[in-house]
Design a protein around this motif. Sequence first.
Motif, PDB file in Angstrom:
ATOM      1  N   ARG A 145      -9.174  -5.915  -3.580  1.00  0.00           N
ATOM      2  CA  ARG A 145      -8.265  -5.099  -4.550  1.00  0.00           C
ATOM      3  C   ARG A 145      -8.692  -3.788  -4.653  1.00  0.00           C
ATOM      4  O   ARG A 145      -7.727  -2.917  -4.575  1.00  0.00           O
ATOM      5  CB  ARG A 145      -8.345  -5.655  -5.862  1.00  0.00           C
ATOM      6  CG  ARG A 145      -7.732  -7.066  -5.927  1.00  0.00           C
ATOM      7  CD  ARG A 145      -7.692  -7.830  -7.285  1.00  0.00           C
ATOM      8  NE  ARG A 145      -6.924  -8.865  -7.425  1.00  0.00           N
ATOM      9  CZ  ARG A 145      -6.913  -9.750  -8.538  1.00  0.00           C
ATOM     10  NH1 ARG A 145      -7.673  -9.433  -9.586  1.00  0.00           N
ATOM     11  NH2 ARG A 145      -6.416 -11.063  -8.525  1.00  0.00           N
ATOM     12  N   TYR A 146      -9.995  -3.493  -4.719  1.00  0.00           N
ATOM     13  CA  TYR A 146     -10.134  -1.967  -4.536  1.00  0.00           C
ATOM     14  C   TYR A 146      -9.750  -1.220  -3.238  1.00  0.00           C
ATOM     15  O   TYR A 146      -9.079  -0.276  -3.334  1.00  0.00           O
ATOM     16  CB  TYR A 146     -11.860  -1.885  -4.730  1.00  0.00           C
ATOM     17  CG  TYR A 146     -12.236  -0.364  -4.333  1.00  0.00           C
ATOM     18  CD1 TYR A 146     -12.337   0.529  -5.021  1.00  0.00           C
ATOM     19  CD2 TYR A 146     -12.978  -0.382  -3.122  1.00  0.00           C
ATOM     20  CE1 TYR A 146     -12.674   1.703  -4.729  1.00  0.00           C
ATOM     21  CE2 TYR A 146     -13.411   0.731  -2.756  1.00  0.00           C
ATOM     22  CZ  TYR A 146     -13.539   2.039  -3.407  1.00  0.00           C
ATOM     23  OH  TYR A 146     -13.729   3.051  -3.303  1.00  0.00           O
ATOM     24  N   LEU A 147      -9.899  -1.978  -2.278  1.00  0.00           N
ATOM     25  CA  LEU A 147      -9.268  -1.351  -0.914  1.00  0.00           C
ATOM     26  C   LEU A 147      -7.932  -1.217  -0.655  1.00  0.00           C
ATOM     27  O   LEU A 147      -7.485  -0.187  -0.482  1.00  0.00           O
ATOM     28  CB  LEU A 147     -10.006  -2.277   0.521  1.00  0.00           C
ATOM     29  CG  LEU A 147     -11.567  -2.129   0.497  1.00  0.00           C
ATOM     30  CD1 LEU A 147     -11.775  -3.068   1.860  1.00  0.00           C
ATOM     31  CD2 LEU A 147     -12.033  -0.888   0.922  1.00  0.00           C
ATOM     32  N   ALA A 148      -7.277  -2.191  -1.385  1.00  0.00           N
ATOM     33  CA  ALA A 148      -5.939  -2.309  -0.998  1.00  0.00           C
ATOM     34  C   ALA A 148      -5.309  -1.210  -2.084  1.00  0.00           C
ATOM     35  O   ALA A 148      -4.178  -0.829  -1.713  1.00  0.00           O
ATOM     36  CB  ALA A 148      -5.224  -3.550  -1.743  1.00  0.00           C
ATOM     37  N   ILE A 149      -6.119  -0.912  -3.108  1.00  0.00           N
ATOM     38  CA  ILE A 149      -5.288  -0.130  -4.205  1.00  0.00           C
ATOM     39  C   ILE A 149      -5.718   1.436  -4.130  1.00  0.00           C
ATOM     40  O   ILE A 149      -4.887   2.266  -3.982  1.00  0.00           O
ATOM     41  CB  ILE A 149      -5.153  -0.548  -5.675  1.00  0.00           C
ATOM     42  CG1 ILE A 149      -4.760  -1.858  -5.939  1.00  0.00           C
ATOM     43  CG2 ILE A 149      -4.961   0.525  -6.732  1.00  0.00           C
ATOM     44  CD1 ILE A 149      -4.942  -2.353  -7.230  1.00  0.00           C
ATOM     45  N   SER A 155      -7.817   1.225   4.799  1.00  0.00           N
ATOM     46  CA  SER A 155      -8.414  -0.183   4.713  1.00  0.00           C
ATOM     47  C   SER A 155      -7.419  -0.992   5.593  1.00  0.00           C
ATOM     48  O   SER A 155      -7.562  -2.223   5.734  1.00  0.00           O
ATOM     49  CB  SER A 155      -8.499  -0.772   3.458  1.00  0.00           C
ATOM     50  OG  SER A 155      -7.095  -0.885   2.606  1.00  0.00           O
ATOM     51  N   GLN A 156      -6.339  -0.491   6.234  1.00  0.00           N
ATOM     52  CA  GLN A 156      -5.271  -1.291   6.818  1.00  0.00           C
ATOM     53  C   GLN A 156      -5.880  -2.265   8.100  1.00  0.00           C
ATOM     54  O   GLN A 156      -5.878  -3.209   8.082  1.00  0.00           O
ATOM     55  CB  GLN A 156      -4.006  -0.615   7.243  1.00  0.00           C
ATOM     56  CG  GLN A 156      -3.117  -0.312   6.284  1.00  0.00           C
ATOM     57  CD  GLN A 156      -1.988   0.455   6.919  1.00  0.00           C
ATOM     58  OE1 GLN A 156      -2.077   0.694   7.921  1.00  0.00           O
ATOM     59  NE2 GLN A 156      -1.017   0.848   5.758  1.00  0.00           N
ATOM     60  N   SER A 255       3.767  -7.843  -2.345  1.00  0.00           N
ATOM     61  CA  SER A 255       3.258  -8.565  -1.244  1.00  0.00           C
ATOM     62  C   SER A 255       2.128  -7.933  -0.625  1.00  0.00           C
ATOM     63  O   SER A 255       1.073  -8.588  -0.020  1.00  0.00           O
ATOM     64  CB  SER A 255       4.234  -8.526   0.151  1.00  0.00           C
ATOM     65  OG  SER A 255       4.711  -7.189   0.466  1.00  0.00           O
ATOM     66  N   ASN A 256       1.818  -6.517  -0.826  1.00  0.00           N
ATOM     67  CA  ASN A 256       0.534  -5.747  -0.285  1.00  0.00           C
ATOM     68  C   ASN A 256      -0.608  -6.166  -1.195  1.00  0.00           C
ATOM     69  O   ASN A 256      -1.775  -5.687  -0.884  1.00  0.00           O
ATOM     70  CB  ASN A 256       0.854  -4.449  -0.027  1.00  0.00           C
ATOM     71  CG  ASN A 256       1.822  -4.467   1.055  1.00  0.00           C
ATOM     72  OD1 ASN A 256       1.919  -5.158   1.893  1.00  0.00           O
ATOM     73  ND2 ASN A 256       2.683  -3.266   0.924  1.00  0.00           N
TER      74      ASN A 256
END
Length: 427
Positions: A145-149, A155-156, A255-256
């Motif tokens: 969650r940290y990487l995604a936000i 982080s892709q 979705s992401n």
Amino acid sequence: MAIPNELSLFNASSAPYSPTELPGYLNTSMVPSAPHCPDWPNLPQTTLIPSLYSIICVLGTVGNALAVCVLAHGSGARRTIANTFMLNLCVSDLLFLLTLPLWAVYYSLGYHWPFGRVACKICGGLLNLNLYASIFFITCMSMDRYLAIVHPLRSQSARHPKRARLTCVLVWVLACASTVPTLALRDTHHIEHLGVEACVILYPHDKWFLVLAWMKIILAFLLPLVVISSCYCAIGRHLLAGTELGGICKPFEPSNLPSLPGSKSLESQESCSKAERPPTPCVNPSSCGGRPLECRGLERVLWTVAAVVLAFFLCWFPFHCVTLLDVLRTQGWVSGCWVDWSITSLFPLTICLGFSNSAINPVLYCFMGNHFRGRLGGLCKGLCACLKARGEAHSQKRGSFSTRLSSFSRKLSDLKDLAIVEASGPA
């Protein structure tokens, strides 16, 4: 010389006795009430603990089973990184929850294990496996969650479903490796003066107890707590910084984001200025008079983040505190009636509180999410439709059978009438 002991006090007994009367050296973690502390009350563990275990088992099994059904039957597009971690977390919790009825019987029988040596090892192993695996998966979800936000673009490449599955395999391996020592040392042990066959951990030396206790405190609590708290603090600062800067945000794409309940995921800060529709300002939650959708979504994200960290801390902190107290007493650094009473009476309750985290996990990570509830509703509707179709088919078959039976009865009646007419006719 073998040292029977158990951090979770599955070996405790409500009857006071002297540890020196037992074979070998018995660490006083097994003693619920020292003889020199008669004024300290004993909790009704043989009735209280089985009741708590039963509640946790029922609620946790239902919640995790529903979560597994929804996550496992999702389409390939919905099998995100977060869902992969969630599925493994629910499986870990389910494996442990299925052993709780046996532990409840163990307590209700006065700490007598009637299920045999193999079941003792398996149930003890699943207990420790869940202790490590569940916390490791929660940590992985926090990092994802940290990487995604916070770092959605950088982080892709790292956030790939195959890498998530590989990470899950590594987590299971690490959890199994951490469980091996206690699995090897756990065995049934006859306590003659109590007349029970207890399921305990037989430590070859007191150093084994200290090493495994510190390993649980550090690997299963302190390090995960530091990582989880750091990730969610960074997420909170990132979201709040975006609102304070008065940025223009594109609507979040669910979705992401790794299924953060009630939240919408960030594509990137750069996409804020490239919104395809008229942009909506990101407002500060504290200054929301009309409470727009973005404000309510941000508030929900922040409250969920706080709930995740708080639930983890409240569920496991008391257990590890009492574990540390037991280590300090073993080293002779603390002593007294309050120490003995805290360890022998509160340890079973703190382990119950820790186990309740397995029932809370699906609520925090799954059922609070709008998309998960929608998929669960769709699954339930599909199941109801299937059952209704089966009922209609069964009703049609039964109706068809009734029609055929009625037709056959009419034909039989006609044949009887014909036979009567023929019999009564002229010779």
